[in-house]
Design a protein around this motif. Structure first.
Motif, PDB file in Angstrom:
ATOM      1  N   PRO A  81      55.146  33.840  37.695  1.00  0.00           N
ATOM      2  CA  PRO A  81      54.217  32.626  37.470  1.00  0.00           C
ATOM      3  C   PRO A  81      52.902  32.865  38.207  1.00  0.00           C
ATOM      4  CG  PRO A  81      56.315  32.247  38.101  1.00  0.00           C
ATOM      5  CD  PRO A  81      56.214  33.596  38.124  1.00  0.00           C
ATOM      6  N   PHE A  82      51.705  32.082  37.741  1.00  0.00           N
ATOM      7  CA  PHE A  82      50.578  32.464  38.383  1.00  0.00           C
ATOM      8  C   PHE A  82      50.413  31.725  40.075  1.00  0.00           C
ATOM      9  CE2 PHE A  82      46.409  30.044  40.051  1.00  0.00           C
ATOM     10  CZ  PHE A  82      45.544  31.092  39.581  1.00  0.00           C
ATOM     11  N   ALA A  83      49.823  32.590  40.983  1.00  0.00           N
ATOM     12  CA  ALA A  83      50.019  32.360  42.310  1.00  0.00           C
ATOM     13  C   ALA A  83      51.361  32.171  43.000  1.00  0.00           C
ATOM     14  CB  ALA A  83      49.180  31.190  42.630  1.00  0.00           C
ATOM     15  N   SER A  84      52.151  33.157  42.545  1.00  0.00           N
ATOM     16  CA  SER A  84      53.515  33.179  43.152  1.00  0.00           C
ATOM     17  C   SER A  84      53.630  34.397  43.906  1.00  0.00           C
ATOM     18  CB  SER A  84      54.557  33.200  41.934  1.00  0.00           C
ATOM     19  OG  SER A  84      54.473  34.469  41.356  1.00  0.00           O
ATOM     20  N   ARG A  85      54.888  34.525  44.666  1.00  0.00           N
ATOM     21  CA  ARG A  85      55.562  35.562  45.501  1.00  0.00           C
ATOM     22  C   ARG A  85      55.014  36.805  45.250  1.00  0.00           C
ATOM     23  NH1 ARG A  85      55.214  39.207  48.150  1.00  0.00           N
ATOM     24  NH2 ARG A  85      56.688  40.080  49.695  1.00  0.00           N
ATOM     25  N   MET A  86      55.103  37.183  44.051  1.00  0.00           N
ATOM     26  CA  MET A  86      54.949  38.590  43.462  1.00  0.00           C
ATOM     27  C   MET A  86      53.515  38.897  42.970  1.00  0.00           C
ATOM     28  SD  MET A  86      57.748  39.957  44.312  1.00  0.00           S
ATOM     29  CE  MET A  86      58.267  41.391  43.231  1.00  0.00           C
ATOM     30  N   ARG A 409      47.423  45.494  36.586  1.00  0.00           N
ATOM     31  CA  ARG A 409      46.517  44.563  36.289  1.00  0.00           C
ATOM     32  C   ARG A 409      46.581  43.389  37.228  1.00  0.00           C
ATOM     33  NH1 ARG A 409      45.504  44.425  29.790  1.00  0.00           N
ATOM     34  NH2 ARG A 409      44.036  42.837  30.394  1.00  0.00           N
ATOM     35  N   GLU A 410      45.813  42.483  37.143  1.00  0.00           N
ATOM     36  CA  GLU A 410      45.789  41.423  37.937  1.00  0.00           C
ATOM     37  C   GLU A 410      46.863  40.254  37.671  1.00  0.00           C
ATOM     38  OE1 GLU A 410      41.960  39.405  37.744  1.00  0.00           O
ATOM     39  OE2 GLU A 410      41.931  39.273  35.726  1.00  0.00           O
ATOM     40  N   PHE A 411      46.920  40.208  36.258  1.00  0.00           N
ATOM     41  CA  PHE A 411      47.834  38.981  36.002  1.00  0.00           C
ATOM     42  C   PHE A 411      49.461  39.539  35.383  1.00  0.00           C
ATOM     43  CE2 PHE A 411      43.920  36.545  35.562  1.00  0.00           C
ATOM     44  CZ  PHE A 411      44.045  35.695  36.345  1.00  0.00           C
ATOM     45  N   ALA A 412      50.509  38.737  35.513  1.00  0.00           N
ATOM     46  CA  ALA A 412      51.823  38.907  34.821  1.00  0.00           C
ATOM     47  C   ALA A 412      52.410  40.277  35.048  1.00  0.00           C
ATOM     48  CB  ALA A 412      51.296  38.698  33.320  1.00  0.00           C
ATOM     49  N   THR A 413      52.072  41.011  36.127  1.00  0.00           N
ATOM     50  CA  THR A 413      52.707  42.234  36.363  1.00  0.00           C
ATOM     51  C   THR A 413      53.624  42.254  37.676  1.00  0.00           C
ATOM     52  OG1 THR A 413      50.953  43.003  37.833  1.00  0.00           O
ATOM     53  CG2 THR A 413      50.497  43.335  35.641  1.00  0.00           C
ATOM     54  N   GLY A 414      53.667  41.200  38.312  1.00  0.00           N
ATOM     55  CA  GLY A 414      54.461  41.122  39.600  1.00  0.00           C
ATOM     56  C   GLY A 414      54.274  42.254  40.714  1.00  0.00           C
TER      57      GLY A 414
END
Length: 793
Positions: A81-86, A409-414
């Motif tokens: 999720p956006f701005a989450s721990r991973m 990449r910056e998003f959705a990769t954990g």
């Protein structure tokens, strides 16, 4: 042949090409990536600097891991999720949506035995996660191998609809050996009301960490918002001296700094999100963006003011024709001394070496500028694309100067993807550095055949460990377990056996409106080796000889001068020749001339005159009132600095100093605040723009050889300048004249009040003011000390 991509392409905003990256004063930016490097290679260019022979990675041992491993468990989120721990950024937020509670600090011994250290020490809870629930992250082991420091949140929702207020805080643990009792103690004197993460010990046992504490501690500026999504971000790397509680900001990072560590050379290395661009939320016009008159508490709204730096994101006109649109988005490796001085990208590496190939020129109508970098000049052939970068940087303890990182990449990769290896020993310049595949890259069908890795851990025994999942995407339900890595037939790292049988929990919690639950195997992340290590040296950067000669000839004592800078919260930045630029930067003007003075030409085409060096600072004045994800906090905006100690520059733009006839500049600049700069023509029109922020420490004297510091040669084929800078001589004379009265007082509220002339005002609006008790009267005896002793006096 098209530049290979690690990821499937997606449309990107048009990016503006410019100067390379900051080493003393080197700049860098990013560009759209759908282009060919072959075009650049076909162009006639100077010969590349010789590259050292590549040192191939040795096959990793397959024997059992011989030392203990400290790691943490984390309750899985539904993907990333956006701005989450991973997440790759904004991963420090402690909300229940971003950070489900229930993880622990664990240790695994060579015989496979596991210990839950936080549970043994009395932290955490089972089942329903309430007021004493915990989450843990990023342990770092002391040089002795007998204790560690880590971050922990203590506190979850005690009941439905109650938002927890707990923050990430620093804790130390002892008793790591088998049979010893685990004891956990909260670190004293840390910022109590802010999130403190990514801790480590420096070579002198001070604690370094990242935090979202505002740069000067002003609560009304909290949180700092990044330059991309206007999301709360880390403000930089901080230093805490546990012996006296002294807290100091080492670098001001407008969009965040991540995973700091100290390498074997004593450098503090880290990843920084470089995102110096105009505000896209303001451009969208739907987020209620507005500016404040200053950083002061209660400052009045002045509406949304036009931004002047950098260029527009969509392009703009200028006296030199059309200026291409500019955006910037790259996670880059950086370094600095352990006291925060000499902040620069790792070995001067920049856009031309990382994201080479198609790099749009600045002025689109100048046919002499190039849209391509020269790939023949650089050793690196691994393309790093612009909407991501390098993460979780860590040096190999068996090969000094060799680093492992995750390229994603910056998003959705954990924060998971391919492992890469970087050659970054200090003796290499950026043209000689390489990034190579350490695990299998994406294949021709877009598959990551080797699986996804996170937090690669090269060990002192030569073993490799990492968090691993075979899942092709980081999605809901993905496992992430610690694995010993092995080497395949092609020499690439692949997953070997799991290091644990799986650590499971059955948990419930309020989010806080709805009840959530998880029953299954936890993620295993952030591994570190528990072993004694040699303390790295403490590095320092002395003034170089050309500048030393100017101090000597002007009879200014360096130590006393630095003391004056510190008392005023100032630094000094010196550039020897603003007309000199690195030979591989043909994206910004490279035929430069000081009117009536020096010129450096890199080829045919227009000659640009530069007269002023304008320095800008990151002021926390942009806010949002409707529709933003976070309606609190401030975003930094680049505005001209205000330092009254500099000579006046009639006819120059605000915050500027004049470029001397020899091309040099010297300026007092605010310390402990992000800075950037540009050179302008006589009318103040920007010609060459910096692309990064950089922070200087109080008392620091920073020297740059050119506007874009040369790796090997400048655009004319010449070596970096070694000429004593005339601008420094003129500034020192001005300084002596200004400080000629009696008495001179150093005072926190008015940093330096010379008599005469009038008082020097504080260098930055909203800067933290030192207590008045730090002041001291400096008399004629002090003024005498600024001049070296001479035999004839």
């Amino acid at each position: 042949m098209p530049v290979p991509h690690l990821f499937s392409p997606r449309p990107l905003l048009s990016l503006f090409a410019v100067a390379a990256l900051l080493s003393a004063c080197r700049a860098d930016n990013v560009a759209d990536v759908e282009a060919t490097a072959a075009h650049a290679a076909a162009t006639a260019w100077p010969t590349a600097a010789p590259s050292p022979e590549r040192v191939a990675a040795a096959a990793v041992p397959t024997t059992a891991v011989p030392t203990p491993i400290l790691f943490v468990t984390q309750v899985p989120t539904q993907g990333d999720p956006f701005a989450s721990r991973m997440s790759t950024f904004a991963n420090h937020l402690p909300s229940m949506a971003a950070l489900p509670r229930g993880g622990d600090l664990m240790i695994r011994y060579p015989d496979g035995t596991l210990r839950n250290l936080t549970k043994e020490a009395g932290f955490g809870m089972e089942g329903q996660q309430g007021a004493t629930a915990i989450a843990v992250r990023e342990p770092a082991v002391h040089w002795s191998g007998t204790k560690a420091i880590f971050s922990m949140v203590v506190g979850g929702p005690p009941q439905r609809y109650v938002h927890p207020t707990a923050k990430w805080q620093l804790f130390e643990i002892t008793g790591l050996g088998q049979g010893q009792a685990a004891v956990i103690t909260k670190v004293a004197n840390q910022p109590a009301d802010y999130n403190n993460v990514s801790p480590l010990y420096d070579s002198q046992d001070r604690i370094l960490f990242t935090s979202d504490r505002p740069r000067g501690g002003e609560a009304h500026l909290y949180p700092q918002l990044d330059e991309y999504e206007s999301t709360p971000t880390i403000t930089g790397i901080w230093q805490l001296d546990p012996s006296n509680g002294q807290l100091r900001l080492l670098n001001h990072a407008p969009s965040g700094a991540f995973s700091p560590s100290i390498d074997s050379y004593g450098r503090l290395v880290f990843i920084r999100w470089d995102h110096l661009q105009r505000d896209q939320q303001a451009d969208a016009g739907t987020y209620g963006a507005y500016d404040l008159a200053s950083e002061a508490s209660g400052a009045a709204s002045i509406g949304l003011q036009p931004e002047t730096f950098p260029e527009s994101r969509s392009g703009m006109g200028s006296a030199y024709g059309n200026v291409n649109g500019f955006t910037y988005n790259l996670f880059t490796p950086w370094q600095m001394n352990q006291d925060g001085t000499e902040e620069l990208t790792l070995n001067h590496i920049g856009r031309q070496e990382l994201s080479f190939g198609y790099l749009p020129k600045s002025f689109s109508t100048d046919s002499a500028l190039s849209d391509y970098s020269n790939t023949a000049l650089i050793a690196n052939k691994k393309y790093i694309r612009m909407d991501g970068g390098l993460f979780q940087l860590r040096e190999d303890p068996t090969v000094a100067g060799s680093y492992y990182a995750i390229y994603t990449r910056e998003f959705a990769t954990g924060g998971t993807n391919q492992i890469v290896r970087i050659t970054g020993a200090p003796h290499l310049n950026a043209e000689q550095m390489e990034i190579v595949d350490a695990s299998p890259p994406i294949d021709g069908s877009g598959n990551l055949a080797g699986g996804r890795f996170r937090s690669p851990l090269p060990m002192s025994s030569g073993h490799m460990v990492a968090s691993y999942t075979s899942s092709p995407a980081f999605q809901a339900g993905v496992p992430l377990r610690l694995h010993q890595l092995q080497t395949d037939a092609s020499g690439l790292l692949v997953a070997g056996p799991a290091l644990t049988p799986g650590i499971s929990k059955n948990l419930t919690w309020w989010d806080p409106d709805s009840q959530r639950s998880y029953n299954g195997v936890l993620w295993e992340i952030d591994p570190v080796e528990v072993v004694a290590r040699v303390r790295p040296p403490v590095t320092a950067t002395p003034i170089t000889s050309p500048e030393q000669s100017v101090f000597a000839s002007e009879q200014v004592n360096e130590a006393a001068f630095r003391a004056w800078l510190k008392a005023n919260q100032l630094a000094l930045i010196v550039t020897r020749n603003q007309t000199a630029r690195d030979r591989d930067d043909k994206q910004q003007p490279y035929n430069l001339r000081v009117p009536g003075g020096v010129q450096t030409l890199g080829g045919s085409g227009r000659i640009y005159e530069i007269s002023h060096y304008q320095i800008l600072q990151a002021n926390m004045i942009r806010a949002y009132n409707t529709g933003s994800i976070y309606q609190r906090g401030r975003r930094p905006i680049a505005q001209p600095m205000a330092v009254a100690a500099n000579p006046s520059n009639a006819g120059g733009p605000a915050g500027s100093v004049r470029i001397a006839a020899d091309g040099s500049t010297a300026a007092f600049v605010p310390a402990s605040r992000a800075l950037t700069w540009q050179s302008t023509d006589p009318a103040g029109v920007p010609v060459v723009r910096e692309r990064l922020w950089v922070t200087l420490q109080p008392g620091e004297i920073r020297t740059c050889t050119g506007c874009h510091g040369e790796n090997v040669r400048n655009q004319a084929g010449a070596a970096p300048s070694t000429t004593p800078p005339e601008a420094l001589r003129l500034l020192l004379r001005h300084w002596k004249q200004q400080n000629g009265g009696d008495p001179i007082r150093v005072n926190g509220s008015q940093p330096l009040i010379p008599t005469p002339p009038a008082a020097i005002t504080a260098p930055t609006a909203g800067a933290r003011v030192a207590p008045a008790t730090e002041g001291a009267v400096l008399t004629a005896r002090w003024r005498e000390s600024v001049r070296p002793h001479r035999a004839d006096r």
